[in-house]
Design a protein around this motif. Structure first.
Motif, PDB file in Angstrom:
ATOM      1  N   ILE A   7       0.827  -1.204   0.000  1.00  0.00           N
ATOM      2  CA  ILE A   7       0.000   0.000   0.000  1.00  0.00           C
ATOM      3  C   ILE A   7       0.867   1.262   0.000  1.00  0.00           C
ATOM      4  O   ILE A   7       0.681   2.174  -0.805  1.00  0.00           O
ATOM      5  N   ALA A   8       1.879   1.294   0.884  1.00  0.00           N
ATOM      6  CA  ALA A   8       2.751   2.476   0.983  1.00  0.00           C
ATOM      7  C   ALA A   8       3.527   2.661  -0.324  1.00  0.00           C
ATOM      8  O   ALA A   8       3.665   3.774  -0.839  1.00  0.00           O
ATOM      9  N   PHE A   9       4.021   1.534  -0.866  1.00  0.00           N
ATOM     10  CA  PHE A   9       4.762   1.629  -2.118  1.00  0.00           C
ATOM     11  C   PHE A   9       3.888   2.234  -3.208  1.00  0.00           C
ATOM     12  O   PHE A   9       4.284   3.149  -3.906  1.00  0.00           O
ATOM     13  N   LYS A  10       2.669   1.684  -3.323  1.00  0.00           N
ATOM     14  CA  LYS A  10       1.747   2.141  -4.358  1.00  0.00           C
ATOM     15  C   LYS A  10       1.497   3.647  -4.233  1.00  0.00           C
ATOM     16  O   LYS A  10       1.563   4.400  -5.213  1.00  0.00           O
ATOM     17  N   LEU A  11       1.250   4.085  -2.986  1.00  0.00           N
ATOM     18  CA  LEU A  11       0.938   5.493  -2.731  1.00  0.00           C
ATOM     19  C   LEU A  11       2.123   6.406  -3.088  1.00  0.00           C
ATOM     20  O   LEU A  11       1.996   7.321  -3.902  1.00  0.00           O
ATOM     21  N   PHE A  12       3.290   6.113  -2.528  1.00  0.00           N
ATOM     22  CA  PHE A  12       4.426   7.026  -2.713  1.00  0.00           C
ATOM     23  C   PHE A  12       5.029   6.941  -4.107  1.00  0.00           C
ATOM     24  O   PHE A  12       5.580   7.905  -4.628  1.00  0.00           O
ATOM     25  N   ASN A  13       4.891   5.782  -4.745  1.00  0.00           N
ATOM     26  CA  ASN A  13       5.341   5.645  -6.124  1.00  0.00           C
ATOM     27  C   ASN A  13       4.520   6.550  -7.045  1.00  0.00           C
ATOM     28  O   ASN A  13       5.058   7.233  -7.922  1.00  0.00           O
ATOM     29  N   ALA A  14       3.191   6.554  -6.811  1.00  0.00           N
ATOM     30  CA  ALA A  14       2.317   7.399  -7.643  1.00  0.00           C
ATOM     31  C   ALA A  14       2.655   8.878  -7.462  1.00  0.00           C
ATOM     32  O   ALA A  14       2.683   9.644  -8.430  1.00  0.00           O
ATOM     33  N   LEU A  15       2.949   9.281  -6.224  1.00  0.00           N
ATOM     34  CA  LEU A  15       3.302  10.684  -5.970  1.00  0.00           C
ATOM     35  C   LEU A  15       4.647  11.031  -6.617  1.00  0.00           C
ATOM     36  O   LEU A  15       4.807  12.097  -7.220  1.00  0.00           O
ATOM     37  N   ALA A  16       5.596  10.098  -6.531  1.00  0.00           N
ATOM     38  CA  ALA A  16       6.929  10.345  -7.088  1.00  0.00           C
ATOM     39  C   ALA A  16       6.846  10.530  -8.597  1.00  0.00           C
ATOM     40  O   ALA A  16       7.533  11.376  -9.178  1.00  0.00           O
ATOM     41  N   GLN A  17       5.979   9.716  -9.216  1.00  0.00           N
ATOM     42  CA  GLN A  17       5.858   9.818 -10.670  1.00  0.00           C
ATOM     43  C   GLN A  17       5.329  11.178 -11.115  1.00  0.00           C
ATOM     44  O   GLN A  17       5.568  11.603 -12.237  1.00  0.00           O
ATOM     45  N   GLN A  18       4.601  11.843 -10.241  1.00  0.00           N
ATOM     46  CA  GLN A  18       4.119  13.186 -10.569  1.00  0.00           C
ATOM     47  C   GLN A  18       5.086  14.266 -10.081  1.00  0.00           C
ATOM     48  O   GLN A  18       4.759  15.447 -10.094  1.00  0.00           O
ATOM     49  N   GLY A  19       6.248  13.825  -9.620  1.00  0.00           N
ATOM     50  CA  GLY A  19       7.272  14.788  -9.225  1.00  0.00           C
ATOM     51  C   GLY A  19       7.035  15.441  -7.874  1.00  0.00           C
ATOM     52  O   GLY A  19       7.572  16.500  -7.583  1.00  0.00           O
ATOM     53  N   ILE A  20       6.205  14.808  -7.039  1.00  0.00           N
ATOM     54  CA  ILE A  20       5.940  15.379  -5.715  1.00  0.00           C
ATOM     55  C   ILE A  20       6.953  14.843  -4.710  1.00  0.00           C
ATOM     56  O   ILE A  20       7.086  13.636  -4.522  1.00  0.00           O
TER      57      ILE A  20
ATOM     58  N   ILE B 135      -4.158  10.613  -4.753  1.00  0.00           N
ATOM     59  CA  ILE B 135      -4.523   9.531  -3.831  1.00  0.00           C
ATOM     60  C   ILE B 135      -6.012   9.209  -3.957  1.00  0.00           C
ATOM     61  O   ILE B 135      -6.413   8.046  -3.958  1.00  0.00           O
ATOM     62  N   ASP B 136      -6.825  10.250  -4.105  1.00  0.00           N
ATOM     63  CA  ASP B 136      -8.264  10.063  -4.329  1.00  0.00           C
ATOM     64  C   ASP B 136      -8.520   9.120  -5.495  1.00  0.00           C
ATOM     65  O   ASP B 136      -9.354   8.222  -5.434  1.00  0.00           O
ATOM     66  N   ASP B 137      -7.810   9.345  -6.601  1.00  0.00           N
ATOM     67  CA  ASP B 137      -8.017   8.566  -7.817  1.00  0.00           C
ATOM     68  C   ASP B 137      -7.430   7.167  -7.731  1.00  0.00           C
ATOM     69  O   ASP B 137      -7.789   6.279  -8.507  1.00  0.00           O
TER      70      ASP B 137
END
Lengths: 400, 400
Positions: free
Chosen positions: B273-286, B319-321
């Motif tokens: 879960i944590a990987f999925k969340l932070f990976n998605a944020l990283a991909q958007q450059g956050i 995260i919502d999406d």
């Protein structure tokens, strides 16, 4: 077809004008041509940079001056590439180092030595419009140089020569080359063709459309030059080798009010006097144009010559310090009026016809000088406009 | 001694400031040192160029953006060379291509790969001051690149490393590195020394004196950095490897109000879960900073993290999406307060002392994160100034 197109600073002076130039280049590009664009710095930006430099150092090192001046064109070419990109056309800007444009070492007045075409060719093969900085080069020390007056025209012609371009279009604020200055002669007519030599004589006379360095270069490499307006799509004037079939004897009449006559009266009539005089002036960078030397009598002779108004007083002072004579007279109230035409080489009586026009107009001729394709007279400056109109009419230059 | 001196845009923003910088460099030169100067573009000129470009194309190609931006530093260095020449000191300006400063290909955010020092060495041997454009490089395509934020500092440090300079002085508008922001903490004290690691933590916390890229580079190559003011001749702060004899446990306290806390409540307690969340944020450059994960209970867990205020809403939306949860909460009214110091690695109880200071001041701690040389807490933004003053006093940072 490979076309080199050169636009001056006025043509890229603001956003609208940049897009106007982009459009004209893209039109050629979409018609299947390879397009290389040469640009000057925007508007008066070169002057802004010169002022910035002089504020820091009134006599800045020329190397550093060229270092700052070359940034102006680099800005223009980058903005042009951005404009084209916004219109969906791939473009790439290149400065002198990226081209590479190799010049002599002389800062502020370098001459083009050699152009590598590899990078430009590679970008053209990728179907990009290539936008090159005018006016600048790189010397053997890897330092930036500038090409001096008329430098961007020279860049364009040198590129056209190196790339074996089909033509080199020089965009200006006039439609082309006219038989006389249209502001002065109402029925002046645009010429379809002039020869390199005619263009050179016109440039020397200050007709101002093209700098003679670029015309000399075009002549040397047989580059087909087209002078046209960036404000309309009129055809312009083609500058090329003269054709034997050319019907026009005289192509045009030009005037240069920036002339002064210096007369040195009562010089000693002995060998080497003229050499001594003109050598001294040349060493101070004074360009001499017409020269008249009287026949010696009573061991004395007179020498008259013309130079620019600005140089006249310095010339007088140099001669004062240099040699003995009876009297020296400077007259800045004169102008040069010339007829130019490759046809006159083979047509006798052309000069006589010009003198007749001036006689009819009651205008006195002060000095005369001729080349194979030019006759120049020196007259009172206030008669300039009347003189060029009289000559223009005498040769029927307004008629096709 | 070989000294590299870097001055920012403000330091060369007008004629007087250019001569001020010239004087400081000439002083070192006249004392027998080899001097290499790195300059940014004048004042806000980079912003002017960006505006010019955006007016032409709101989304300009990055290659062309770098092509226009690099002209700013080229102007500064040429003007500086002119200023020094006017004072009778031989100087030469060099841009990235002339140096040459080789970078990776990435436009607008390139990294230095290699610096040829031959030209600089040759100019120094001729007893010239060498003035180099900051912020820029040339990539393998012979195109100009820029180094991104803090780029000129990076240029200076990279040059100092390549030239094995004795020191690299970074001139700013502050005297050096302080134990806390002097505008917020009245008895803040300037540090004589900090370690690279302390400087890195301070940079990351937005202390703003040096960009962390340049500090990382200085650490890697052991470049002795000096942070000092261009407005006075105070000694500044030396950044170097930490000494074991260092008495200070904590070097300083820093605050970063540009922080937001995002809390995701009621996530499924399953692996990945944590990987999925932070990976998605990283991909958007956050960029994510502090992370707190609750222990799972009833098959659910909570994850909180901090990011910049600007990124918070985008993070929420991603995260919502992306995943299922019960509730998400964004709080932009928080700030990060940190103590930094190489000494705390070997001194237990430092974090506890910081918490005690905050407890005494009745300030609630929302999150905690630590590294070997840093302790950071997240607190209510309105308590920031009280917090740093309380901590500064608790550790007696105002005393030598």
């Amino acid at each position: 077809m490979l076309i080199v197109k050169k636009f001056g600073g006025t043509s890229v002076g603001n956003r609208d004008r940049i897009f106007n130039v982009a459009n004209r280049c893209i039109e050629d590009y979409k018609n299947g041509n390879d397009v290389v664009v040469v640009l000057s710095a925007m508007g008066k930006y070169t002057d802004v940079l010169i002022d910035m430099a002089k504020e820091i150092n009134p006599n800045p090192p020329k190397r550093e001056m060229d270092m700052i001046l070359t940034t102006g064109e680099q800005q223009s070419v980058a903005l042009m590439a951005m404009a084209m990109a916004s219109m969906g056309v791939p473009a790439v800007s290149l400065n002198a180092y990226q081209v590479a444009m190799h010049t002599t070492s002389t800062y502020s007045n370098a001459r083009v030595k050699r152009i590598d075409t590899e990078r430009i060719r590679a970008e053209l093969e990728q179907h990009k419009i290539v936008i090159v900085t005018g006016f600048q080069g790189v010397n053997k020390f890897d330092d930036y140089t500038t090409l001096g007056r008329g430098g961007s025209d020279t860049t364009a012609v040198a590129l056209a020569a190196a790339l074996h371009a089909d033509k080199c279009e020089i965009y200006t604020d006039v439609d082309g080359v006219y038989t006389a200055d249209p502001r002065k002669v109402p029925d002046a007519r645009k010429l379809k063709n002039v020869t390199y030599d005619e263009m050179l004589e016109l440039a020397t006379l200050g007709a101002g459309v093209l700098h003679n360095r670029s015309v000399e270069l075009a002549k040397k490499y047989g580059v087909r030059l087209v002078v046209r307006s960036s404000l309309n799509t009129n055809e312009g004037t083609v500058v090329r080798e003269g054709s034997k079939m050319e019907k026009m004897i005289v192509s045009g009449v030009a005037a240069d009010p920036d002339a002064a006559r210096v007369a040195v009266i009562g010089l000693k009539d002995e060998p080497g006097i003229a050499f001594k005089l003109f050598n001294a002036l040349a060493q101070q960078g004074i360009n001499i144009d017409m020269i008249l030397q009287s026949i010696g009598r009573h061991g004395k002779k007179d020498i008259s010559f013309t130079c620019t108004d600005d140089d006249a007083d310095l010339a007088k002072q140099i001669i004062d310090d240099l040699m003995e004579f009876e009297e020296i007279d400077v007259d800045k109230g004169v102008s040069k009026v010339s007829i130019v035409g490759a046809g006159m080489q083979t047509h006798p009586g052309v000069a006589a016809k010009m003198f007749e026009a001036l006689f009819d107009a009651n205008i006195n001729i002060r000095m005369i000088s001729t080349s194979e394709i030019r006759v120049t007279v020196l007259i009172n400056e206030k008669n300039t406009d009347r003189a060029i109109n009289a000559i223009h009419e005498k040769f029927n230059l307004g008629e096709e």
